[in-house]
Design an enzyme around this catalytic site. Structure first.
Site, mmCIF file in Angstrom:
data_model
loop_
_atom_site.group_PDB
_atom_site.id
_atom_site.type_symbol
_atom_site.label_atom_id
_atom_site.label_comp_id
_atom_site.label_asym_id
_atom_site.label_seq_id
_atom_site.Cartn_x
_atom_site.Cartn_y
_atom_site.Cartn_z
ATOM 1 N N CYS A 64 13.368 10.518 7.192
ATOM 2 C CA CYS A 64 13.404 10.023 8.364
ATOM 3 C C CYS A 64 14.787 10.032 9.093
ATOM 4 C CB CYS A 64 12.783 8.682 8.547
ATOM 5 S SG CYS A 64 13.641 7.534 7.287
ATOM 6 N N GLU A 110 4.711 6.560 15.584
ATOM 7 C CA GLU A 110 3.343 6.639 16.319
ATOM 8 C C GLU A 110 2.555 5.312 15.629
ATOM 9 O OE1 GLU A 110 1.448 10.467 15.479
ATOM 10 O OE2 GLU A 110 -0.642 9.475 16.685
ATOM 11 N N GLU A 167 10.180 14.953 15.895
ATOM 12 C CA GLU A 167 10.473 14.695 14.448
ATOM 13 C C GLU A 167 9.390 15.868 13.858
ATOM 14 O OE1 GLU A 167 9.585 11.330 12.297
ATOM 15 O OE2 GLU A 167 11.537 11.313 11.404
ATOM 16 N N LYS A 180 0.796 -1.245 0.008
ATOM 17 C CA LYS A 180 -0.036 0.234 0.093
ATOM 18 C C LYS A 180 0.924 1.339 0.022
ATOM 19 C CE LYS A 180 -1.822 2.780 3.189
ATOM 20 N NZ LYS A 180 -1.828 4.055 2.536
ATOM 21 N N GLY A 223 3.803 3.137 14.081
ATOM 22 C CA GLY A 223 4.749 1.773 13.983
ATOM 23 C C GLY A 223 4.505 1.062 15.395
ATOM 24 N N GLU A 244 10.454 0.693 10.110
ATOM 25 C CA GLU A 244 11.528 1.699 9.998
ATOM 26 C C GLU A 244 10.827 2.910 10.142
ATOM 27 O OE1 GLU A 244 13.290 4.733 8.819
ATOM 28 O OE2 GLU A 244 13.259 4.217 6.834
ATOM 29 N N GLY A 274 7.380 4.582 8.167
ATOM 30 C CA GLY A 274 6.403 5.718 8.554
ATOM 31 C C GLY A 274 6.748 6.073 9.775
ATOM 32 N N SER A 275 5.797 6.931 10.454
ATOM 33 C CA SER A 275 5.819 7.425 11.671
ATOM 34 C C SER A 275 5.942 6.225 12.872
ATOM 35 C CB SER A 275 4.711 8.499 12.165
ATOM 36 O OG SER A 275 3.720 7.513 12.393
#
Lengths: 476, 281
Positions: free
Chosen positions: A290, A237, A387, A182, A239, A256, A234-235
């Site tokens: 990131c 949060e 971040e 996705k 994750g 990651e 992704g973030s």
């Protein structure tokens, strides 16, 4: 310093054949999605590029079933045959490189110089690299005949849409897995063009499936009971939510996630090179990285000298049309992200840090944020801890190497770090002390398919790239 | 007249010392036949937190020690255990022959892992041929503080989960087997006399269901080994709690401790650090 006048040097967008609407890619066919379609826009102009289908959980189920059905055949192929498919894909990416680069810049807002010279070449290299592993897995140190996991569910972000797709799909297929991927909802177009490339390569149906949509579609991929492996970039949060979802299911998980990297400059550093490294570290890809060097730790004795050199350099950065070949800083990817960058930057000011940006004209339409530096930042400030994922640099100082290590490691993240010094033993000592997965010494933001990438602590787990990147897709 | 023996008080092992539980609680440990063996300390949440603090404090020194030094200390643990072979065989209480075999297997496992200290980086690290003028090397590093729920086998099982965690430079907090904790605490006496720095291994006795979730949710624990969790609901809960700071998790499992352990127990609690540097003159 006066800005040179440059004539516009736009890359033509004619090479991209945009369709008015796009469906999902399931079992080798483009099909309609059952969810409501959504628009993907050019963040530099806010024009709608195309309508894209939303995959419902039923659509996701169909995609997973297609991947499951394709798994036996794909994993049963001799590695050398799988390799040749991947080499084909790599070659087609090279053949269609300019088209992919233009489409990436249109959908993402990143400068064409980056999509053309960094993203797309790395994508081709990644497929080329893992293609070569497909028939050599028995030599990778995971046993004589390591087996694939099955169906991989992969969810990727919008900052490097096609490159993150390559990082996910290339090793998965090389190891014999099939995938349901996705892409991010603001940048689905290059993934859908990649689906077309899979067809040109005559990849067996169901080996690669692309489902577009927002968070709900991603959640359906992650939670699907017939998915054996979940990979997410992704973030932190999100994750955490995924780690909780996957808990107890036995699915193999690699994450990651976010970062707040320290870029540490010692007083003996080659200053001009360090300035270039700092700029590349935080303003590359509008800071939507990131592993961006978002905290500059500068030794107190050279703070003034370094900052004036850095400000001088920022005055020469060109912000504007992503398709202009002279552009250094493109558009912020979405209105939502722009709002987040603004909010955190305003917080930086209200918490007492001093804000600076070069004189910089922002286009009237689209999502833009000027390169920004905060000085006088304390470790407790939110701009030093969270971040921002934008072109915003927080500057802190240190006196001793030990203090630099202490401050650099004072974060729940641990993705990357930079060290600038001419003293070799200090580089190695610092590299040893820093708790981060990638250490760039006298360079920053370098990527290569042969080099493992991934974080410590809350930056996630597992590695992508290199021999170690195979582990994420093997039953070992 | 037969002599009345002096019994041992079984306590916790935290930071190289043997404290009782701060809670003042204990629980009864019996033999398989149901005979009273001892009142073991029943560790509390506070004890678990103290143990994490001790493990964190020990981490810089232990992870910073040379691999050769860590290997020597693991080998020293094997030496000390060999010297107490008879004592452990008796305390295991599983029949003399089987018990001696278990002690021997434990000693041999320690020797096996001791040798890995200075080899794992060669096997699990890589030199990366990147497409550009850069030096690029990936090496494994320890994850940090690892919480370990030890399996029911209190000696071979415990060493089989603890040795791979510490040999690479991690420090740990171990929840010993709940029903058979005594050999694990006696093992702590071996650890305490093997030059192992205090805090590298901390051993708690008590109720698994009480202690494991606290450790799983602890923000200063980086890894979680659930090998010894037999209850599926507890294992699930711990895995979910571990997501709070993205701990590296080794799920609950039933292992054959006689089999070749492989590398997985080491590599699960290793990070990979990749260092880049430009080439130039």
């Amino acid at each position: 310093m006066a800005m040179f006048e440059y004539a516009p040097a736009p890359e033509s967008r004619d090479i991209v054949d945009l369709k008015p609407s796009y469906g999902l890619f399931i079992n080798g066919e483009f099909v309609d999605g059952s969810g409501p379609s959504f628009k993907t826009v050019n963040p530099a102009t806010e024009e709608t590029l195309a309508e894209v289908a939303t995959a419902s959980s039923d659509d996701v189920d169909r995609a997973v079933q297609a991947a499951r059905k394709a798994f036996d055949g794909w994993s049963g192929l001799p590695g050398a045959e799988r390799a040749k498919y991947l080499f084909r894909v790599a070659r087609i990416i090279q053949e269609r490189a300019r088209e992919l680069a233009v489409l990436e810049s249109l959908d993402n807002g990143k400068p064409i110089r980056e999509s053309r010279d960094v993203d797309v070449p790395l994508v081709a290299a990644h497929f080329f690299y893992y293609a070569g592993w497909a028939d050599k897995l028995g030599y990778a140190g995971f046993g004589a005949d390591p087996r694939p996991l099955g169906v991989a569910g992969q969810v990727i972000p919008w900052n490097f849409p096609l490159l993150m797709l390559a990082w996910k799909i290339a090793p998965a297929l090389a190891c014999g897995n099939t995938v349901v991927l996705k892409p991010a909802e603001t940048t689905p177009l290059t993934a859908l063009l990649f689906a077309e490339i899979c067809r040109q390569a005559e990849l067996p149906p169901g080996v690669v499936n692309i489902v577009t949509g927002a968070g709900e579609t991603g959640a359906a991929v992650v939670a699907h009971p017939d998915v054996n492996k979940v990979a997410f970039t992704g973030s932190t949060e999100v994750g955490r939510v995924i780690a909780r979802t996957v808990a107890g299911t036995g699915k193999k998980l690699t994450l990651e996630l976010g970062g707040k990297a320290a870029n540490i400059v010692f007083e003996d550093a080659a200053l001009d090179q360090a300035v270039e490294g700092i700029v590349n570290g935080i303003f590359f890809n509008q800071g939507h990285v990131c592993c961006a060097g978002s905290r500059l730790l500068v030794q107190e004795s050279i703070q003034d000298e370094l900052l004036s050199a850095l400000k001088r350099r920022l005055g020469t950065l060109r912000l504007g049309d992503p398709l202009d070949k002279n552009t250094d800083i493109g558009a912020i990817n979405s209105a939502e992200q722009l709002a987040k960058i603004r909010q955190l930057s305003d917080l930086g000011e209200s918490e007492g840090a001093e804000r600076w940006s070069p004189a910089c004209e922002l286009p009237d339409r689209g999502y833009w944020f000027p390169p920004t530096i905060f000085t006088g930042v304390a470790q407790s400030h939110r701009i030093a801890r969270e971040e921002i994922f934008g072109p915003v640099l927080s500057v802190l100082t240190f006196r001793t190497p030990a203090e630099a290590v202490e401050k650099a490691n004072n974060t729940p993240y641990g993705l990357s770090a930079g060290i600038w010094t001419e003293k070799g033993s200090r580089i190695l000592w610092m590299a040893d002390q820093l708790r981060a997965g990638v250490i760039w010494a006298n360079t920053f933001n370098r990527f290569d398919p042969a080099s493992p990438f991934g974080g410590y602590k809350e930056s996630g787990y597992g590695r992508e790239g290199g021999l170690l990147g195979l582990e994420a897709y093997l039953d070992v | 007249m037969s002599r009345l023996s002096v019994r041992k008080t079984y306590k916790l092992f935290i930071g190289g010392k043997f404290p009782r539980s701060e809670s003042g609680r204990s629980y009864t440990v019996t033999s398989p036949k149901g005979d009273f063996l001892a009142n073991a300390s029943r560790a509390s949440r506070k004890d678990a937190r103290d143990a994490v603090t001790a493990a964190r404090k020990a981490f810089p020194g232990w992870s910073g020690a040379t691999a050769y030094n860590r290997g020597q200390i693991l080998y020293r643990i094997a030496e000390m255990l060999e010297g107490r072979r008879g004592q452990f065989a008796e305390e295991l209480g599983t029949g003399k022959k089987a018990a001696l075999e278990a002690v021997d297997a434990t000693i041999d496992r320690l020797v096996w892992y001791a040798g890995w200290s200075d080899k794992i980086a060669s096997v699990h690290g890589t030199a990366n041929p990147v497409a550009g003028p850069y030096f690029n090397l990936s090496s494994p590093e320890p994850t940090g503080v690892v919480a370990v729920v030890a399996p029911a086998d209190p000696l071979l099982g415990l060493i089989s989960v603890v040795a791979p965690v510490i040999v690479t430079g991690n420090t740990c907090v171990v929840v010993a087997a709940e029903r058979t904790p005594l050999p694990s605490i006696t093992l702590a006496e071996v650890l305490a006399t093997s030059d192992l720095p205090g805090g590298v291994v901390n051993i708690l006795t008590g109720h698994q269901a009480e202690l494991a979730p606290w450790l799983a949710a602890h923000m200063d624990v980086n890894g979680l080994d659930l090998t010894g969790v037999a209850d599926a609901d507890l294992a699930l809960r711990c895995e979910q709690e571990a997501a709070v700071n993205l701990k590296r998790v080794l799920p609950a499992s039933t292992d054959d401790w006689a089999a070749d352990p492989g590398l997985k127990r080491m590599t699960r609690f290793l990070e990979t650090k990749t260092v880049w540097h430009p080439l130039g003159v």
